[in-house]
Design a protein around this motif. Sequence first.
Motif, PDB file in Angstrom:
ATOM      1  N   VAL A 231       2.658  -1.949  -5.760  1.00 15.98           N
ATOM      2  CA  VAL A 231       2.298  -0.609  -5.276  1.00 15.98           C
ATOM      3  C   VAL A 231       3.216  -0.171  -4.129  1.00 15.98           C
ATOM      4  O   VAL A 231       3.712   0.956  -4.111  1.00 15.98           O
ATOM      5  CB  VAL A 231       0.821  -0.571  -4.845  1.00 15.98           C
ATOM      6  CG1 VAL A 231       0.501   0.726  -4.099  1.00 15.98           C
ATOM      7  CG2 VAL A 231      -0.096  -0.714  -6.059  1.00 15.98           C
ATOM      8  N   ILE A 232       3.450  -1.060  -3.171  1.00 16.07           N
ATOM      9  CA  ILE A 232       4.252  -0.682  -2.003  1.00 16.07           C
ATOM     10  C   ILE A 232       5.704  -0.460  -2.381  1.00 16.07           C
ATOM     11  O   ILE A 232       6.343   0.504  -1.920  1.00 16.07           O
ATOM     12  CB  ILE A 232       4.134  -1.753  -0.896  1.00 16.07           C
ATOM     13  CG1 ILE A 232       2.701  -1.785  -0.384  1.00 16.07           C
ATOM     14  CG2 ILE A 232       5.095  -1.462   0.242  1.00 16.07           C
ATOM     15  CD1 ILE A 232       2.199  -0.446   0.127  1.00 16.07           C
ATOM     16  N   LEU A 233       6.257  -1.324  -3.221  1.00 14.00           N
ATOM     17  CA  LEU A 233       7.650  -1.125  -3.642  1.00 14.00           C
ATOM     18  C   LEU A 233       7.794   0.183  -4.418  1.00 14.00           C
ATOM     19  O   LEU A 233       8.780   0.919  -4.242  1.00 14.00           O
ATOM     20  CB  LEU A 233       8.118  -2.317  -4.487  1.00 14.00           C
ATOM     21  CG  LEU A 233       8.305  -3.629  -3.709  1.00 14.00           C
ATOM     22  CD1 LEU A 233       8.658  -4.776  -4.659  1.00 14.00           C
ATOM     23  CD2 LEU A 233       9.397  -3.478  -2.649  1.00 14.00           C
ATOM     24  N   ALA A 234       6.803   0.484  -5.256  1.00 19.66           N
ATOM     25  CA  ALA A 234       6.833   1.757  -5.983  1.00 19.66           C
ATOM     26  C   ALA A 234       6.728   2.932  -5.008  1.00 19.66           C
ATOM     27  O   ALA A 234       7.439   3.938  -5.142  1.00 19.66           O
ATOM     28  CB  ALA A 234       5.692   1.813  -6.999  1.00 19.66           C
ATOM     29  N   ALA A 235       5.864   2.789  -3.988  1.00 20.87           N
ATOM     30  CA  ALA A 235       5.638   3.879  -3.034  1.00 20.87           C
ATOM     31  C   ALA A 235       6.898   4.202  -2.229  1.00 20.87           C
ATOM     32  O   ALA A 235       7.233   5.371  -2.035  1.00 20.87           O
ATOM     33  CB  ALA A 235       4.490   3.523  -2.093  1.00 20.87           C
ATOM     34  N   VAL A 236       7.613   3.166  -1.758  1.00 19.55           N
ATOM     35  CA  VAL A 236       8.771   3.434  -0.888  1.00 19.55           C
ATOM     36  C   VAL A 236       9.980   3.920  -1.677  1.00 19.55           C
ATOM     37  O   VAL A 236      10.952   4.407  -1.093  1.00 19.55           O
ATOM     38  CB  VAL A 236       9.161   2.184  -0.052  1.00 19.55           C
ATOM     39  CG1 VAL A 236       8.041   1.801   0.894  1.00 19.55           C
ATOM     40  CG2 VAL A 236       9.552   1.015  -0.929  1.00 19.55           C
TER      41      VAL A 236
ATOM     42  N   ALA B 122      -7.091  -0.064  -6.666  1.00 20.02           N
ATOM     43  CA  ALA B 122      -7.572  -1.416  -6.962  1.00 20.02           C
ATOM     44  C   ALA B 122      -6.912  -2.434  -6.034  1.00 20.02           C
ATOM     45  O   ALA B 122      -7.559  -3.390  -5.588  1.00 20.02           O
ATOM     46  CB  ALA B 122      -7.289  -1.766  -8.418  1.00 20.02           C
ATOM     47  N   ALA B 123      -5.623  -2.222  -5.726  1.00 24.02           N
ATOM     48  CA  ALA B 123      -4.922  -3.135  -4.810  1.00 24.02           C
ATOM     49  C   ALA B 123      -5.607  -3.156  -3.444  1.00 24.02           C
ATOM     50  O   ALA B 123      -5.779  -4.212  -2.833  1.00 24.02           O
ATOM     51  CB  ALA B 123      -3.454  -2.716  -4.662  1.00 24.02           C
ATOM     52  N   ILE B 124      -6.018  -1.968  -2.970  1.00 19.06           N
ATOM     53  CA  ILE B 124      -6.707  -1.896  -1.676  1.00 19.06           C
ATOM     54  C   ILE B 124      -8.104  -2.510  -1.777  1.00 19.06           C
ATOM     55  O   ILE B 124      -8.522  -3.291  -0.921  1.00 19.06           O
ATOM     56  CB  ILE B 124      -6.813  -0.434  -1.196  1.00 19.06           C
ATOM     57  CG1 ILE B 124      -5.421   0.173  -1.022  1.00 19.06           C
ATOM     58  CG2 ILE B 124      -7.591  -0.360   0.117  1.00 19.06           C
ATOM     59  CD1 ILE B 124      -5.427   1.658  -0.688  1.00 19.06           C
TER      60      ILE B 124
ATOM     61  N   LYS C 186      -4.263  -9.991  -6.131  1.00 22.99           N
ATOM     62  CA  LYS C 186      -4.295  -9.033  -5.022  1.00 22.99           C
ATOM     63  C   LYS C 186      -2.909  -8.813  -4.436  1.00 22.99           C
ATOM     64  O   LYS C 186      -2.446  -7.682  -4.277  1.00 22.99           O
ATOM     65  CB  LYS C 186      -5.265  -9.546  -3.947  1.00 22.99           C
ATOM     66  CG  LYS C 186      -5.279  -8.715  -2.664  1.00 22.99           C
ATOM     67  CD  LYS C 186      -4.666  -9.477  -1.509  1.00 22.99           C
ATOM     68  CE  LYS C 186      -4.743  -8.698  -0.221  1.00 22.99           C
ATOM     69  NZ  LYS C 186      -4.033  -9.305   0.889  1.00 22.99           N
ATOM     70  N   ASP C 187      -2.212  -9.911  -4.122  1.00 25.05           N
ATOM     71  CA  ASP C 187      -0.907  -9.782  -3.479  1.00 25.05           C
ATOM     72  C   ASP C 187       0.144  -9.222  -4.434  1.00 25.05           C
ATOM     73  O   ASP C 187       1.011  -8.442  -4.034  1.00 25.05           O
ATOM     74  CB  ASP C 187      -0.461 -11.128  -2.921  1.00 25.05           C
ATOM     75  CG  ASP C 187      -1.335 -11.590  -1.761  1.00 25.05           C
ATOM     76  OD1 ASP C 187      -2.129 -10.770  -1.270  1.00 25.05           O
ATOM     77  OD2 ASP C 187      -1.229 -12.753  -1.346  1.00 25.05           O
ATOM     78  N   SER C 188       0.061  -9.607  -5.702  1.00 26.76           N
ATOM     79  CA  SER C 188       1.002  -9.067  -6.693  1.00 26.76           C
ATOM     80  C   SER C 188       0.833  -7.554  -6.821  1.00 26.76           C
ATOM     81  O   SER C 188       1.829  -6.810  -6.870  1.00 26.76           O
ATOM     82  CB  SER C 188       0.783  -9.737  -8.058  1.00 26.76           C
ATOM     83  OG  SER C 188       1.018 -11.125  -7.966  1.00 26.76           O
ATOM     84  N   LEU C 189      -0.414  -7.090  -6.866  1.00 24.71           N
ATOM     85  CA  LEU C 189      -0.671  -5.648  -6.955  1.00 24.71           C
ATOM     86  C   LEU C 189      -0.130  -4.910  -5.732  1.00 24.71           C
ATOM     87  O   LEU C 189       0.483  -3.842  -5.851  1.00 24.71           O
ATOM     88  CB  LEU C 189      -2.174  -5.381  -7.090  1.00 24.71           C
ATOM     89  CG  LEU C 189      -2.814  -5.628  -8.461  1.00 24.71           C
ATOM     90  CD1 LEU C 189      -4.317  -5.408  -8.381  1.00 24.71           C
ATOM     91  CD2 LEU C 189      -2.197  -4.717  -9.512  1.00 24.71           C
ATOM     92  N   ILE C 190      -0.336  -5.493  -4.542  1.00 22.24           N
ATOM     93  CA  ILE C 190       0.122  -4.834  -3.316  1.00 22.24           C
ATOM     94  C   ILE C 190       1.644  -4.740  -3.300  1.00 22.24           C
ATOM     95  O   ILE C 190       2.207  -3.696  -2.948  1.00 22.24           O
ATOM     96  CB  ILE C 190      -0.415  -5.573  -2.077  1.00 22.24           C
ATOM     97  CG1 ILE C 190      -1.906  -5.257  -1.898  1.00 22.24           C
ATOM     98  CG2 ILE C 190       0.356  -5.188  -0.809  1.00 22.24           C
ATOM     99  CD1 ILE C 190      -2.564  -5.934  -0.727  1.00 22.24           C
ATOM    100  N   TYR C 191       2.321  -5.814  -3.688  1.00 23.24           N
ATOM    101  CA  TYR C 191       3.789  -5.769  -3.728  1.00 23.24           C
ATOM    102  C   TYR C 191       4.268  -4.681  -4.686  1.00 23.24           C
ATOM    103  O   TYR C 191       5.180  -3.912  -4.376  1.00 23.24           O
ATOM    104  CB  TYR C 191       4.351  -7.135  -4.157  1.00 23.24           C
ATOM    105  CG  TYR C 191       4.576  -8.085  -3.008  1.00 23.24           C
ATOM    106  CD1 TYR C 191       5.745  -8.045  -2.247  1.00 23.24           C
ATOM    107  CD2 TYR C 191       3.620  -9.037  -2.657  1.00 23.24           C
ATOM    108  CE1 TYR C 191       5.954  -8.916  -1.192  1.00 23.24           C
ATOM    109  CE2 TYR C 191       3.816  -9.909  -1.593  1.00 23.24           C
ATOM    110  CZ  TYR C 191       4.994  -9.852  -0.866  1.00 23.24           C
ATOM    111  OH  TYR C 191       5.191 -10.710   0.189  1.00 23.24           O
TER     112      TYR C 191
END
Length: 535
Positions: free
Chosen positions: A197-202, A335-337, A190-195
């Motif tokens: 996704v967010i780094l890609a988003a910004v 999926a991360a969410i 979960k945390d790996s996916l969020i990291y």
Amino acid sequence: MSAHTTELVVFIVLFLIVSGMGFVAARWRRPSDLASLNEWGLGGRSFGSWVTWFLIGGDLYTAYTFVAVPALVFSAGALGFYALPYTVVVYPLVFLVLARMWSVSHVHGFVTPADFVRARFGSPTLALAVAITGLVATMPYIALQLVGIEAVLKAMGITGHLPIIIAFAILAAYTYQSGLRAPALIAFVKDSLIYIVILAAVIYIPAQLGGWDSIFDAAKAKFDASAAPGDGILLNANNQLQYITLAFGSALALFLYPHSLTGVLASKNRNVIKRNMSALPAYSLVLGLIALLGFMAIAAGVKPVTAGGKADTNTIVPVLFDQMFPDWFTGVAYAAIGIGALVPAAIMSIAAANLFTRNIYREYINKDATDAQEANVSKIASLLVKVGAVLCILLLDPQFSIDLQLIGGVVILQTLPSVALGLYTRWFHKGGLIAGWAAGLAAGMWMLYLIPNPANGKQHFGGSAFGLANLGFDTKMTVYAGFLALGVNLVVAALGTLIFRAAKVADGKDATARDDYFADEGDPKVKDLDLTGSH
């Protein structure tokens, strides 16, 4: 829905992989017997630094955080960033507090904060008050994880409640089987996916929108055109005090939640906790980036999904991802969410079940319960908690869960004198603490009742920003209701203590009277202090 086929396939595949990990977790670090709260509910109190970091991070930074913080920034601007300072301030505040709580709990076998209060103040009534407060504050939090999953499903054009029911049935099954080990293992993914996704988003999304200048210009233009007095890309004179007290009050409340302490008590020693309190602010950096998604959504012209004539602002982030990312990566982000809802929901349900088992079932129903009986009752209670959360979504307006969670923050703060201050002083009389708890709850409910929300037409329970004008001050400034309620609690608890002592009313017996809980294992000062958990 056909337009979202790729996203849906990626979402389902990742969801199934994680669910499989949840069932496999029962064999991960498997003890000889899972039939005790120490093993099922606290993972054997054996988690090291990395597992604890992912577990606590996965517990505190939830799916609802992922959708609600950017939604608040989208709607109100700078005020939505309150989550950033509070998650930075909280760790130095609790650095030593949690180390001491771990030590006391480890030595005496405490599983919940109410266990500690029961032993510290010798009062079953005060412990029951703390337990019920924890349950009331935690239940709507679990329901809110469903709001996070629903936001993703709505963005994919999926309506109806069947997917939510299936997701939580799977969650209930592997939590029942594996206990705390399931969310601990899933938290890595979960945390790996969020990291990712967010780094890609910004990096990717601002490049698509013309850079950060364009994003902030678009946000400024939106709020300049708004008639609301509290929004804007900067704070103003009316909401600065609210921002400060909300951030500080939220920081004080965070580790009073039973599910936050569950991750802490599962650590194998105090050094693990100290390292984690130093490293967990890394999540706060990501939280700041998550908040910026709200401004990106403004610049991208995102319109929230409308259902039943109402715009659901919690869908802002999923719709933004759908507009900006390729389909396959949007599926990863969804999926991360979605997975981000499973970890905290599992930990929260376990924490709530532990509260019921230790502080209601064992205290009032079966005082001679064996470890196996406690574990079985807790497993069943965790199932019922999840069923209750699903029913909240099925039968009630999701906004009701959001309002309840808002109340939950004010409510859980009222346990601070008993739990946090109780670790350092036993000056408060148990009667004074009970009176302060009741007065704080009453004051908090009264203030929340007086708060309207013109945006959705609500006259009561419309937020947590209490207008000082209600107290007779000639000002438009607002303050966090929970902060004032805690002040009332402390004043009444102190006065009550003085009155009870003057009247020579007997106090409870302290079963935790030690002065060496700060020391580390191997320290000569604690050579007689059993830190093995053997009793």
